[in-house]
Design a protein around this motif. Structure first.
Motif, PDB file in Angstrom:
ATOM      1  N   LYS A 190     -59.677 -62.883 -38.867  1.00  0.00           N
ATOM      2  CA  LYS A 190     -59.106 -64.232 -38.793  1.00  0.00           C
ATOM      3  C   LYS A 190     -60.039 -65.169 -39.566  1.00  0.00           C
ATOM      4  CE  LYS A 190     -56.700 -63.064 -34.593  1.00  0.00           C
ATOM      5  NZ  LYS A 190     -56.178 -63.406 -33.271  1.00  0.00           N
ATOM      6  N   ASP A 193     -57.747 -58.897 -29.352  1.00  0.00           N
ATOM      7  CA  ASP A 193     -56.591 -58.359 -30.076  1.00  0.00           C
ATOM      8  C   ASP A 193     -57.129 -57.549 -31.262  1.00  0.00           C
ATOM      9  OD1 ASP A 193     -56.760 -59.910 -32.590  1.00  0.00           O
ATOM     10  OD2 ASP A 193     -56.183 -61.640 -31.403  1.00  0.00           O
ATOM     11  N   PRO A 194     -56.257 -56.786 -31.938  1.00  0.00           N
ATOM     12  CA  PRO A 194     -56.766 -55.857 -32.962  1.00  0.00           C
ATOM     13  C   PRO A 194     -57.555 -56.546 -34.071  1.00  0.00           C
ATOM     14  CG  PRO A 194     -54.411 -55.503 -32.600  1.00  0.00           C
ATOM     15  CD  PRO A 194     -54.799 -56.678 -31.772  1.00  0.00           C
ATOM     16  N   ILE A 195     -57.225 -57.775 -34.406  1.00  0.00           N
ATOM     17  CA  ILE A 195     -57.908 -58.433 -35.530  1.00  0.00           C
ATOM     18  C   ILE A 195     -59.266 -58.956 -35.098  1.00  0.00           C
ATOM     19  CG2 ILE A 195     -57.677 -60.196 -37.310  1.00  0.00           C
ATOM     20  CD1 ILE A 195     -54.717 -59.721 -37.236  1.00  0.00           C
ATOM     21  N   THR A 200     -54.992 -64.634 -41.080  1.00  0.00           N
ATOM     22  CA  THR A 200     -55.528 -63.290 -41.331  1.00  0.00           C
ATOM     23  C   THR A 200     -55.661 -63.003 -42.824  1.00  0.00           C
ATOM     24  OG1 THR A 200     -54.561 -62.467 -39.275  1.00  0.00           O
ATOM     25  CG2 THR A 200     -55.106 -60.811 -40.957  1.00  0.00           C
ATOM     26  N   LYS A 260     -66.376 -74.650 -33.105  1.00  0.00           N
ATOM     27  CA  LYS A 260     -65.288 -75.523 -33.550  1.00  0.00           C
ATOM     28  C   LYS A 260     -64.882 -76.510 -32.461  1.00  0.00           C
ATOM     29  CE  LYS A 260     -62.345 -72.439 -35.297  1.00  0.00           C
ATOM     30  NZ  LYS A 260     -61.152 -72.046 -36.059  1.00  0.00           N
ATOM     31  N   VAL A 300     -67.917 -68.779 -32.961  1.00  0.00           N
ATOM     32  CA  VAL A 300     -67.289 -69.687 -33.928  1.00  0.00           C
ATOM     33  C   VAL A 300     -66.236 -70.585 -33.248  1.00  0.00           C
ATOM     34  CG1 VAL A 300     -65.978 -69.874 -36.091  1.00  0.00           C
ATOM     35  CG2 VAL A 300     -67.909 -68.291 -35.938  1.00  0.00           C
ATOM     36  N   MET A 353     -60.271 -78.207 -36.983  1.00  0.00           N
ATOM     37  CA  MET A 353     -61.473 -78.381 -36.167  1.00  0.00           C
ATOM     38  C   MET A 353     -62.685 -77.868 -36.932  1.00  0.00           C
ATOM     39  SD  MET A 353     -60.222 -77.265 -32.419  1.00  0.00           S
ATOM     40  CE  MET A 353     -59.880 -75.596 -32.959  1.00  0.00           C
ATOM     41  N   CYS A 411     -60.151 -68.236 -39.940  1.00  0.00           N
ATOM     42  CA  CYS A 411     -60.580 -69.481 -39.284  1.00  0.00           C
ATOM     43  C   CYS A 411     -61.759 -69.213 -38.371  1.00  0.00           C
ATOM     44  CB  CYS A 411     -59.441 -70.109 -38.487  1.00  0.00           C
ATOM     45  SG  CYS A 411     -59.187 -69.387 -36.849  1.00  0.00           S
ATOM     46  N   THR A 412     -62.135 -67.947 -38.225  1.00  0.00           N
ATOM     47  CA  THR A 412     -63.195 -67.587 -37.294  1.00  0.00           C
ATOM     48  C   THR A 412     -64.323 -66.877 -38.037  1.00  0.00           C
ATOM     49  OG1 THR A 412     -61.440 -67.411 -35.668  1.00  0.00           O
ATOM     50  CG2 THR A 412     -63.569 -66.608 -34.970  1.00  0.00           C
ATOM     51  N   GLY A 458     -52.133 -59.022 -32.679  1.00  0.00           N
ATOM     52  CA  GLY A 458     -53.008 -60.188 -32.801  1.00  0.00           C
ATOM     53  C   GLY A 458     -52.389 -61.300 -33.656  1.00  0.00           C
ATOM     54  N   ASN A 459     -51.137 -61.124 -34.037  1.00  0.00           N
ATOM     55  CA  ASN A 459     -50.455 -62.116 -34.882  1.00  0.00           C
ATOM     56  C   ASN A 459     -49.238 -62.661 -34.138  1.00  0.00           C
ATOM     57  OD1 ASN A 459     -51.792 -59.982 -36.707  1.00  0.00           O
ATOM     58  ND2 ASN A 459     -51.475 -61.692 -38.090  1.00  0.00           N
ATOM     59  N   LEU A 460     -49.174 -63.964 -34.006  1.00  0.00           N
ATOM     60  CA  LEU A 460     -48.065 -64.573 -33.270  1.00  0.00           C
ATOM     61  C   LEU A 460     -46.981 -65.063 -34.222  1.00  0.00           C
ATOM     62  CD1 LEU A 460     -49.890 -66.750 -30.575  1.00  0.00           C
ATOM     63  CD2 LEU A 460     -49.159 -64.368 -30.448  1.00  0.00           C
ATOM     64  N   CYS A 506     -53.307 -71.964 -35.250  1.00  0.00           N
ATOM     65  CA  CYS A 506     -53.826 -72.471 -33.969  1.00  0.00           C
ATOM     66  C   CYS A 506     -55.240 -73.006 -34.094  1.00  0.00           C
ATOM     67  CB  CYS A 506     -53.812 -71.354 -32.940  1.00  0.00           C
ATOM     68  SG  CYS A 506     -55.015 -70.052 -33.277  1.00  0.00           S
ATOM     69  N   ASP A 507     -55.976 -72.479 -35.067  1.00  0.00           N
ATOM     70  CA  ASP A 507     -57.379 -72.863 -35.255  1.00  0.00           C
ATOM     71  C   ASP A 507     -58.255 -72.449 -34.072  1.00  0.00           C
ATOM     72  OD1 ASP A 507     -59.239 -73.852 -36.977  1.00  0.00           O
ATOM     73  OD2 ASP A 507     -58.414 -75.867 -37.076  1.00  0.00           O
ATOM     74  N   THR A 508     -57.752 -71.594 -33.200  1.00  0.00           N
ATOM     75  CA  THR A 508     -58.537 -71.186 -32.026  1.00  0.00           C
ATOM     76  C   THR A 508     -58.596 -69.666 -31.870  1.00  0.00           C
ATOM     77  OG1 THR A 508     -56.574 -71.445 -30.660  1.00  0.00           O
ATOM     78  CG2 THR A 508     -58.095 -73.301 -30.702  1.00  0.00           C
ATOM     79  N   THR A 509     -58.440 -68.928 -32.982  1.00  0.00           N
ATOM     80  CA  THR A 509     -58.589 -67.473 -32.971  1.00  0.00           C
ATOM     81  C   THR A 509     -57.494 -66.769 -32.176  1.00  0.00           C
ATOM     82  OG1 THR A 509     -60.933 -68.051 -32.806  1.00  0.00           O
ATOM     83  CG2 THR A 509     -60.450 -65.736 -33.006  1.00  0.00           C
ATOM     84  N   ASN A 510     -56.362 -67.433 -32.000  1.00  0.00           N
ATOM     85  CA  ASN A 510     -55.272 -66.800 -31.271  1.00  0.00           C
ATOM     86  C   ASN A 510     -54.172 -66.257 -32.171  1.00  0.00           C
ATOM     87  OD1 ASN A 510     -55.458 -67.029 -28.242  1.00  0.00           O
ATOM     88  ND2 ASN A 510     -56.008 -69.102 -28.838  1.00  0.00           N
TER      89      ASN A 510
END
Lengths: 175, 291
Positions: free
Chosen positions: A75, B104-106, A66, B42, B38, B1, A77-78, A148-150, A57-61
């Protein structure tokens, strides 16, 4: 035509200031020059050519990116690559040995824990962090740790079974 | 991004970090957990010229619980540190209840408590919890330290009261009078989504009476909503069905929800009322068991 992903390369133009960082990636020290805005996920994928870490997603979702940072799931990407200087990172490439799958990978195979496989590296690393702390998790605890993982394919059922399978195997191995 | 280009420093002391902020003259930003910053970089909602990464500064990862029950949380305490703290489960039930509902947990392994408060997201869990608790933030700048009460710290959506060369170094929850009780409830469509509505309740109970009542809301207004005035109906007496109903209605009236894809304004107000009532009833029932 250049793609979006060409915009930031692991080797930026010579007039852009970079920092030299050394990161322990899957047990091996890697020294690279990065510009501060390079994300850890992109360093892994483009700079180090380790494409097992996915960017979804590149948006921490979504959690597809991971990795374990000093043993805890983050994550990638974050996080900026420059922030990993002096730290250890474990990616999905670090799970299997030359001859055998990691029990978590085996679990995903046995229980059909993946369809398209995109979320799988992130799922497995989140699962590894869980099992290292809690070798005998309940189904609820597995679901919570992976929240936290989709995954858009499996409905999660088989992913949860895979992790429970791996937990059992890892317990048996440690006895 | 990709974020736009920025400089990066990882100072080893708070003073050094303040030096970079001062040199940045408003174009430098603190990077702590980065779980909001962050993504904003982005999306280029934020484009600072310099990031000052405080993760290498030692001694900021403490949760100190004083003999009087006051709590000090350092700037590098992660959400999961709060979630895992056995001491906080009894010392501060509102924080303990909120901890596993943050993101979320992460994200929780990396994001920081103080950073979340500074981010001042109207849907932020910790700003609501800190407001309900009547806490304050200790900030440090070139001229030394000062304290900013939560009600003065969050100025609006994503706006805090920090000067450009100040760092929030710790969050402080004052000593309770009597026993601290409370909880946190959040309605979210799925883990990690922003809150549809959240309610933080922090009471102090002494001799069977409520001596302090703090309630704050997230997700139901353009900023963290301090509903402590609405909660004042609880103070000076034991919790009762009547006082719980009156507080739930007054707090729901203090919400400023807007209709959006998470629900209608009326629905969110109803959730607030239900959550306030549910938390207070839970406290009343457990108090009875204790008595």
């Amino acid at each position: 035509m250049s793609s979006l992903y060409d915009e930031v390369t692991p080797t930026p133009p010579s007039d852009v200031p970079t920092r030299r960082v050394t990161i322990d990636v899957n047990g091996e020290p890697r020294t690279v020059d990065v510009e501060p805005r390079l994300l850890l996920a992109h360093l892994l994928r483009q700079g180090l050519k380790m494409t097992g870490t996915h960017t979804g997603c590149d948006t921490t979702n979504c959690g597809a990116c991971t990795v374990l940072f000093d043993g805890r799931p983050i994550k990638s990407c974050t996080m900026l690559a420059v922030q990993a200087d002096g730290h250890s990172v474990e990616t999905v490439e670090g799970l299997a040995s030359a001859s055998e799958l990691h029990p978590i990978q085996e679990g995903f195979k046995q229980e059909h824990g993946l369809h398209c496989g995109f979320c799988t590296p992130g799922m497995m690393l989140a699962a590894k962090a869980l099992l290292e702390e809690n070798p005998n998790p309940t189904e609820d605890e597995v679901r919570w740790a992976l929240s936290g993982n989709l995954c858009r394919c499996t409905g999660y059922q088989n992913i949860v079974k895979s992790v429970l399978w791996a937990a059992e195997k890892m317990r048996a191995e440690s006895n | 991004m990709y974020p736009s280009r920025f400089g990066y420093e990882a100072p080893k002391s708070i003073e050094e970090a303040i030096g970079y902020l001062t040199a940045g003259a408003g174009e430098a930003k603190i990077l702590a957990g980065g779980q909001s910053l962050v993504p904003m970089l982005k999306l280029r909602f934020a484009a600072p010229e310099m990031l000052v990464d405080i993760n290498s500064i030692p001694g900021l990862d403490y949760i100190n619980i004083g003999a009087d029950g006051s709590i000090r949380i350092g700037a590098l305490v992660r959400h999961e540190d709060i979630e895992r703290s056995e001491e906080l489960k009894t010392a501060q039930p509102t924080l303990a209840a909120a901890a596993h509902l943050v993101a979320d947990p992460i994200v929780r392994t990396r994001g920081t408590f103080v950073g979340s408060v500074c981010h001042a997201d109207p849907q932020g869990d910790w700003a609501a919890a800190m407001t309900a608790l009547g806490g304050h933030i200790v900030v440090q700048g070139p001229k030394g330290k000062r304290e900013i009460a939560m009600k003065d710290f969050v100025l609006g959506p994503f706006q805090n009261a920090l000067a450009f060369n100040e760092i929030a170094i710790e969050a402080v929850i004052p000593a309770p009078q009597g026993t601290p009780v409370g909880s946190y409830l959040k309605l979210e469509r799925r883990v990690g989504d922003f809150a549809t509505a959240s309610v933080a309740v922090a009471l102090n109970i002494q001799g069977g009476n409520v001596v302090r009542a703090g309630i704050a809301l997230a997700g139901v207004g353009g900023r963290t909503i301090d509903a402590t005035e609405a909660a004042s109906v609880l103070v000076g007496k034991p919790l009762s069905e009547d006082s719980i109903l009156a507080a739930a209605e007054a707090v729901a009236a203090a919400a400023e929800p807007r209709t959006d894809h998470r629900g209608s304004s009326d629905y969110k107000r109803q959730i607030v009322k239900t959550f306030v009532s549910r938390i207070l009833t839970g406290i009343a029932n457990s108090e009875q068991k204790v008595a």
